[in-house]
Design a protein around this motif. Structure first.
Motif, PDB file in Angstrom:
ATOM      1  N   GLY A 304       0.835  -1.191   0.000  1.00  0.00           N
ATOM      2  CA  GLY A 304       0.000   0.000   0.000  1.00  0.00           C
ATOM      3  C   GLY A 304       0.871   1.242   0.000  1.00  0.00           C
ATOM      4  N   ILE A 305       0.233   2.386   0.145  1.00  0.00           N
ATOM      5  CA  ILE A 305       0.954   3.656   0.211  1.00  0.00           C
ATOM      6  C   ILE A 305       0.965   4.105   1.663  1.00  0.00           C
ATOM      7  N   GLY A 306       2.158   4.086   2.262  1.00  0.00           N
ATOM      8  CA  GLY A 306       2.273   4.366   3.689  1.00  0.00           C
ATOM      9  C   GLY A 306       2.290   5.827   4.049  1.00  0.00           C
ATOM     10  N   LEU A 307       2.555   6.697   3.070  1.00  0.00           N
ATOM     11  CA  LEU A 307       2.618   8.131   3.363  1.00  0.00           C
ATOM     12  C   LEU A 307       2.469   8.924   2.077  1.00  0.00           C
ATOM     13  N   VAL A 308       1.373   9.634   1.946  1.00  0.00           N
ATOM     14  CA  VAL A 308       1.194  10.595   0.858  1.00  0.00           C
ATOM     15  C   VAL A 308       1.466  11.976   1.440  1.00  0.00           C
ATOM     16  N   ARG A 309       2.516  12.619   0.963  1.00  0.00           N
ATOM     17  CA  ARG A 309       2.855  13.961   1.452  1.00  0.00           C
ATOM     18  C   ARG A 309       1.915  14.951   0.777  1.00  0.00           C
ATOM     19  N   SER A 310       0.801  15.225   1.399  1.00  0.00           N
ATOM     20  CA  SER A 310      -0.269  15.971   0.737  1.00  0.00           C
ATOM     21  C   SER A 310       0.139  17.371   0.309  1.00  0.00           C
ATOM     22  N   GLU A 311       1.072  17.993   1.046  1.00  0.00           N
ATOM     23  CA  GLU A 311       1.466  19.364   0.694  1.00  0.00           C
ATOM     24  C   GLU A 311       2.203  19.431  -0.637  1.00  0.00           C
ATOM     25  N   ILE A 344      -2.958   9.210   3.826  1.00  0.00           N
ATOM     26  CA  ILE A 344      -2.719  10.603   3.447  1.00  0.00           C
ATOM     27  C   ILE A 344      -2.358  11.406   4.689  1.00  0.00           C
ATOM     28  N   ARG A 345      -1.153  11.966   4.684  1.00  0.00           N
ATOM     29  CA  ARG A 345      -0.733  12.827   5.793  1.00  0.00           C
ATOM     30  C   ARG A 345      -1.294  14.229   5.578  1.00  0.00           C
ATOM     31  N   THR A 346      -1.911  14.791   6.599  1.00  0.00           N
ATOM     32  CA  THR A 346      -2.408  16.158   6.474  1.00  0.00           C
ATOM     33  C   THR A 346      -1.215  17.103   6.296  1.00  0.00           C
ATOM     34  N   PHE A 347      -1.489  18.298   5.836  1.00  0.00           N
ATOM     35  CA  PHE A 347      -0.436  19.235   5.445  1.00  0.00           C
ATOM     36  C   PHE A 347       0.626  19.391   6.528  1.00  0.00           C
ATOM     37  N   ASP A 348       1.873  19.200   6.123  1.00  0.00           N
ATOM     38  CA  ASP A 348       3.001  19.334   7.042  1.00  0.00           C
ATOM     39  C   ASP A 348       3.860  20.511   6.602  1.00  0.00           C
ATOM     40  N   PHE A 349       3.220  21.691   6.496  1.00  0.00           N
ATOM     41  CA  PHE A 349       4.018  22.877   6.201  1.00  0.00           C
ATOM     42  C   PHE A 349       3.921  23.870   7.352  1.00  0.00           C
ATOM     43  N   ASP A 350       4.769  24.908   7.282  1.00  0.00           N
ATOM     44  CA  ASP A 350       4.784  25.888   8.359  1.00  0.00           C
ATOM     45  C   ASP A 350       4.103  27.174   7.922  1.00  0.00           C
ATOM     46  N   LEU A 351       3.966  28.095   8.848  1.00  0.00           N
ATOM     47  CA  LEU A 351       3.204  29.318   8.601  1.00  0.00           C
ATOM     48  C   LEU A 351       3.805  30.155   7.488  1.00  0.00           C
ATOM     49  N   ASP A 352       5.126  30.206   7.395  1.00  0.00           N
ATOM     50  CA  ASP A 352       5.768  31.003   6.352  1.00  0.00           C
ATOM     51  C   ASP A 352       5.432  30.476   4.955  1.00  0.00           C
ATOM     52  N   GLN A 353       5.142  29.173   4.851  1.00  0.00           N
ATOM     53  CA  GLN A 353       4.865  28.586   3.544  1.00  0.00           C
ATOM     54  C   GLN A 353       3.453  28.876   3.045  1.00  0.00           C
TER      55      GLN A 353
END
Length: 588
Positions: A304-311, A344-353
């Motif tokens: 399967g797909i263990g991690l979709v980097r949604s961002e 699907i991993r929820t967005f893993d970005f920071d505020l500046d992005q």
């Protein structure tokens, strides 16, 4: 696809014969293996990166209008800051910035560069800014010299506003070596349809997201070259050796020979990637940043797909994508998985992005408003993502992973949001929910977290960073980033043991999951599930088939009492030579 009339074409300058003759060599740090020769292309910018690109004459007025719109947006930001200054003296500073922004020197200068040089607004702003800053810094008046910083600040604000316009980057020319102070992972993903031949940067470490992506795409890369954007010019011919961590200026003959060899070998790529069996007794998932890679991962034997980097599913989109765009991407990924689980991993970005000026940048984004914290703080945007993921789960194969989980409170808050959005939808399945274990706090309360999630994903890259207090992207502290530190190994073991006691799966993610050297140790610690990059799938599968559980458990019995990273590494090297000399298990 960019419409033909809107497409910006890149123009290269000729390589410098002086550099060709000098054959200067620079030593940095290898961050992605391989060797390549190509033409240098400088990529600049902080939030939205760009390079020198030309536009057609019929696009000049549109590009000037885009610049003016960005200036207007930046002007409103400054006016708001002047009206409500964050500090006592800030109003005077922002008032000075507004004067610079509205000066004819900047406005007319940028418009003139766009007209005469036929370049994008981003590059025109950079050109004018560089000239103004150079003039100020050459002044004998100390006050005028200090004004250079204000000009750069205003330029950055306009560039951020231009970035918010979501203008797509033009494709890279063939045989391009991208050179940047720091290359953003989102920028590399935007180049997916025309990937660079190699990458050279000043900043970034082995576990930074950019170079994880580079290794997944087999793009050679070298980092740690000081003042890199001053050492190379657009069009320079360079050799990038990702095996030795060196960069050298190339001759025209060497460049042409490398291009011919690359073209000749392209047809052979893919013929070697075969595997006789996928059965190892372990569950192997694949991480991905693209919906197009899902089917290929399953074809190669991933369960399967263990991690979709949604961002990273939305290249060229800065900020929060709208719901329909997200839904289409998640739905496409779920359908490509053909019933297999896709997390699907929820967005893993920071505020500046996701912001484009109007606020001071965070001092330390890694410890600031990012990942799950940012989602909960921006609930409306977070609900949009959760709703889009839920809508895509019509077949029941979509799971949700929460990044940077600090403890139970984070999970409870998100589950409340998911429950609420789920109650408003029909014809979908409730997803499994997992937590990324990346923070020491999560390790310490792992037994409590397991009561509220269906599975765990151990993010080893960030777990090392936060456990040891070492910035994974800072080359100055690279020697202190130690995946084999006893504290890290104890943390991983604790998580695996707790998950097994709760009867829930725990996958090992990050670089440790994909590098052969760590696999016997992880298996000895109890790992049964790995989530890794596609390019590592075959080699990790081969290693797993060769392991004897008694031997790996004996290795852990020896290692668990060692008190330094070096002692652990030495013990592993000795054990590997004894048990599996043919596997050639090395650190790199």
């Amino acid at each position: 696809m960019i419409p033909p009339k809107c497409r910006r074409e890149f123009v290269l300058v000729l390589a410098s014969p002086v550099k060709d003759e000098l054959r200067a060599s620079f030593t940095g740090r290898s961050v992605s293996r391989g060797r390549a020769v190509g033409r240098a292309l400088l990529v600049v910018g902080r939030k939205r990166q760009f390079f020198r690109a030309e536009i057609s004459e019929d696009r000049v007025e549109d590009e000037i209008a885009r610049f003016k719109a960005a200036v207007a947006y930046a002007s409103k930001q400054l006016e708001a800051l002047i009206a409500k200054p964050p500090t006592q003296n800030a109003a005077d500073i922002f008032d000075a910035h507004l004067l610079i922004l509205e000066s004819s020197t900047l406005l007319d200068g940028v418009a003139e560069v766009i007209r005469t040089d036929l370049v994008s607004a981003e590059w025109a702003v950079k050109t004018v800014t560089d000239k103004l800053v150079s003039t100020q810094r050459a002044s004998a008046d100390v006050h005028l010299r200090q004004k250079a910083v204000d000009i750069e600040d205003v330029s950055e604000r306009v560039s951020n506003a231009l970035a918010g316009g979501k203008s797509p980057l033009p494709p890279l020319p063939p045989n391009t070596v991208v050179i940047a102070t720091e290359l953003l992972p989102s920028t590399l993903i935007e180049f997916a349809d025309s990937p660079p031949t190699a990458i050279i940067t000043e900043r970034g470490g082995w576990t930074s997201h950019t170079f994880i992506l580079a290794r997944e795409s087999n793009i050679p890369a070298v980092s740690g070259i000081k003042r890199v954007t001053r050492r190379f010019d657009d069009g320079d011919l360079v050799v990038v050796d990702g095996d030795t961590g060196t960069v050298t200026f190339a001759s025209k003959e060497e460049f042409e020979r490398a291009v011919a060899e690359r073209d000749g070998s392209a047809a052979a790529v893919g013929a070697v990637d075969s595997d006789e069996s996928t059965d190892t007794g372990f569950r192997l998932y694949v991480n991905t940043d693209s919906t197009t890679k899902v089917a290929r991962a399953l074809e190669k034997g991933a369960v399967g797909i263990g991690l979709v980097r949604s961002e990273y599913l939305f290249p060229g989109i800065k900020g929060w994508p709208d719901e329909e765009r997200q839904y289409r991407a998640y739905k496409a990924a779920a359908e490509a998985a053909a019933g297999r689980e896709i997390r699907i991993r929820t967005f893993d970005f920071d505020l500046d992005q996701v912001s484009f000026g109007g606020r001071e940048p965070e001092k330390n984004p890694a410890l600031g408003m990012r990942a799950i914290r940012l989602g909960l703080a921006r609930e409306r945007n977070f609900r949009i993502q959760l709703r889009a993921i839920l809508r895509a789960n019509t077949e029941g194969n979509v799971s949700i992973i929460l990044p940077m989980t600090a403890g139970v409170q984070d999970i409870k808050q998100v589950r409340n949001l998911i429950d609420d959005e789920f109650s408003r939808l029909e014809g979908i399945h409730f997803p499994k929910i997992g937590a990324m274990i990346e923070l020491p706090s999560a390790v310490l309360v792992i037994d409590q977290i397991l009561k509220y999630v269906d599975f765990l994903a151990v993010g080893t890259n960030d777990l090392v960073q936060y456990t040891l207090g070492v910035d994974r992207d800072d080359e100055m502290v690279a020697d202190w980033y130690q995946s084999l530190h006893p504290a890290v190994l104890r943390s991983i073991a604790r998580v695996i043991e707790a998950a097994k006691a709760a009867g829930k799966p725990a996958s090992i993610c990050g670089e440790m999951a994909g590098l052969p050297f760590y696999i016997p140790l992880l298996v000895g610690l109890g790992a049964e599930e790995f989530s890794l990059k596609l390019s590592s799938l075959a080699v990790v599968r081969r290693i797993l088939r060769s392991l004897d559980r008694t031997q790996v458990e004996e290795i852990v019995r020896v290692v668990k009492d060692l008190d330094t990273t070096q002692a652990v590494e030495d013990a592993l090297v000795a054990a590997y030579r004894t048990y599996w000399p043919d596997l050639l298990l090395t650190r790199t």
